[in-house]
Design an enzyme around this catalytic site. Structure first.
Site, PDB file in Angstrom:
ATOM      1  N   ASP A  12      -2.310  -2.715  18.475  1.00 40.73           N
ATOM      2  CA  ASP A  12      -2.711  -3.417  19.693  1.00 40.73           C
ATOM      3  C   ASP A  12      -1.428  -3.820  20.421  1.00 40.73           C
ATOM      4  O   ASP A  12      -0.319  -3.433  20.030  1.00 40.73           O
ATOM      5  CB  ASP A  12      -3.637  -4.602  19.385  1.00 40.73           C
ATOM      6  CG  ASP A  12      -2.951  -5.748  18.653  1.00 40.73           C
ATOM      7  OD1 ASP A  12      -1.730  -5.675  18.371  1.00 40.73           O
ATOM      8  OD2 ASP A  12      -3.644  -6.744  18.355  1.00 40.73           O
ATOM      9  N   CYS A  69      -1.379  -4.795  14.025  1.00 37.40           N
ATOM     10  CA  CYS A  69      -1.778  -5.805  14.998  1.00 37.40           C
ATOM     11  C   CYS A  69      -1.001  -7.058  14.633  1.00 37.40           C
ATOM     12  O   CYS A  69      -0.044  -6.982  13.854  1.00 37.40           O
ATOM     13  CB  CYS A  69      -3.294  -6.014  15.035  1.00 37.40           C
ATOM     14  SG  CYS A  69      -4.055  -6.730  13.571  1.00 37.40           S
ATOM     15  N   THR A  71      -1.651  -9.718  12.719  1.00 37.71           N
ATOM     16  CA  THR A  71      -1.665  -9.991  11.277  1.00 37.71           C
ATOM     17  C   THR A  71      -1.870  -8.741  10.437  1.00 37.71           C
ATOM     18  O   THR A  71      -1.656  -8.771   9.231  1.00 37.71           O
ATOM     19  CB  THR A  71      -2.792 -10.974  10.911  1.00 37.71           C
ATOM     20  OG1 THR A  71      -4.052 -10.349  11.207  1.00 37.71           O
ATOM     21  CG2 THR A  71      -2.643 -12.301  11.634  1.00 37.71           C
ATOM     22  N   HIS A 102      -3.024   3.405  -6.851  1.00 36.84           N
ATOM     23  CA  HIS A 102      -4.266   3.022  -7.523  1.00 36.84           C
ATOM     24  C   HIS A 102      -5.514   3.182  -6.658  1.00 36.84           C
ATOM     25  O   HIS A 102      -6.604   3.364  -7.198  1.00 36.84           O
ATOM     26  CB  HIS A 102      -4.189   1.572  -8.008  1.00 36.84           C
ATOM     27  CG  HIS A 102      -3.239   1.396  -9.147  1.00 36.84           C
ATOM     28  ND1 HIS A 102      -3.173   0.227  -9.868  1.00 36.84           N
ATOM     29  CD2 HIS A 102      -2.317   2.223  -9.704  1.00 36.84           C
ATOM     30  CE1 HIS A 102      -2.248   0.348 -10.811  1.00 36.84           C
ATOM     31  NE2 HIS A 102      -1.717   1.550 -10.722  1.00 36.84           N
ATOM     32  N   HIS A 137      -8.111   5.558 -12.113  1.00 33.96           N
ATOM     33  CA  HIS A 137      -8.173   5.106 -10.723  1.00 33.96           C
ATOM     34  C   HIS A 137      -9.108   5.993  -9.888  1.00 33.96           C
ATOM     35  O   HIS A 137      -9.747   5.519  -8.950  1.00 33.96           O
ATOM     36  CB  HIS A 137      -6.783   5.069 -10.110  1.00 33.96           C
ATOM     37  CG  HIS A 137      -5.827   4.246 -10.903  1.00 33.96           C
ATOM     38  ND1 HIS A 137      -5.982   2.888 -11.080  1.00 33.96           N
ATOM     39  CD2 HIS A 137      -4.711   4.592 -11.594  1.00 33.96           C
ATOM     40  CE1 HIS A 137      -5.008   2.434 -11.838  1.00 33.96           C
ATOM     41  NE2 HIS A 137      -4.216   3.447 -12.162  1.00 33.96           N
TER      42      HIS A 137
END
Length: 149
Positions: A12, A69, A71, A102, A137
């Site tokens: 963004d 973005c 965060t 993983h 995994h």
């Protein structure tokens, strides 16, 4: 590097400079960068950018993606709504390596207001150089994929 060496980058407005630094960094490593913007600082909505990048991976046009973005959380949530996407937000190299080893993550999300450029580039390197370990995994990734049905 994967057979398809195309990597999509998107963000963004909050993360344009960091996204551009990452694009330069990964291009120097031989990745074919598909930077889908934005390029101007006007406020924009992270869900559309996360979705657009995720769709390029889901279609097979790109093999991996890096999205950003403020965060890293919101854009990651949007990307994960696209079937076949496994995206994790990382603010450290250990997590970036582990989501590939993983969880077979095909997208990495970074918060531009959380980490600086130097750490972000280290996180990207950890993500791009790690390989899925398969084994136990793989069963867990299959279980996660089954949730999409």
């Amino acid at each position: 590097m994967a057979a398809n060496n195309r990597i999509v980058l998107s963000s963004d407005h909050a993360a344009i400079p960091l996204r551009q630094a990452i694009a330069t960094h990964v291009a120097a490593q031989g990745w074919a960068v598909v930077d889908i913007g934005p390029t101007t600082p006007e406020s924009t909505h992270y869900p559309k950018h996360g979705e657009a990048a995720a769709r390029l991976i889901a279609s097979g046009d790109c093999c991996l993606g890096i999205i950003l973005c403020g965060t890293g959380q919101g854009i990651m949530m949007a990307a994960n709504k696209v079937k076949g996407i496994r995206c994790g937000v990382c603010a450290d190299t250990f997590s970036a390596r582990m989501i590939r080893q993983h969880n077979d993550a095909n997208m990495l999300s970074i918060g531009a207001r959380v980490v600086g450029e130097g750490l972000a580039l280290d996180i990207v390197d950890a993500f791009l150089t790690a390989k899925f370990e398969r084994g136990r995994h793989a069963t867990r990734v299959e279980m996660v994929e089954a949730l999409e049905e």
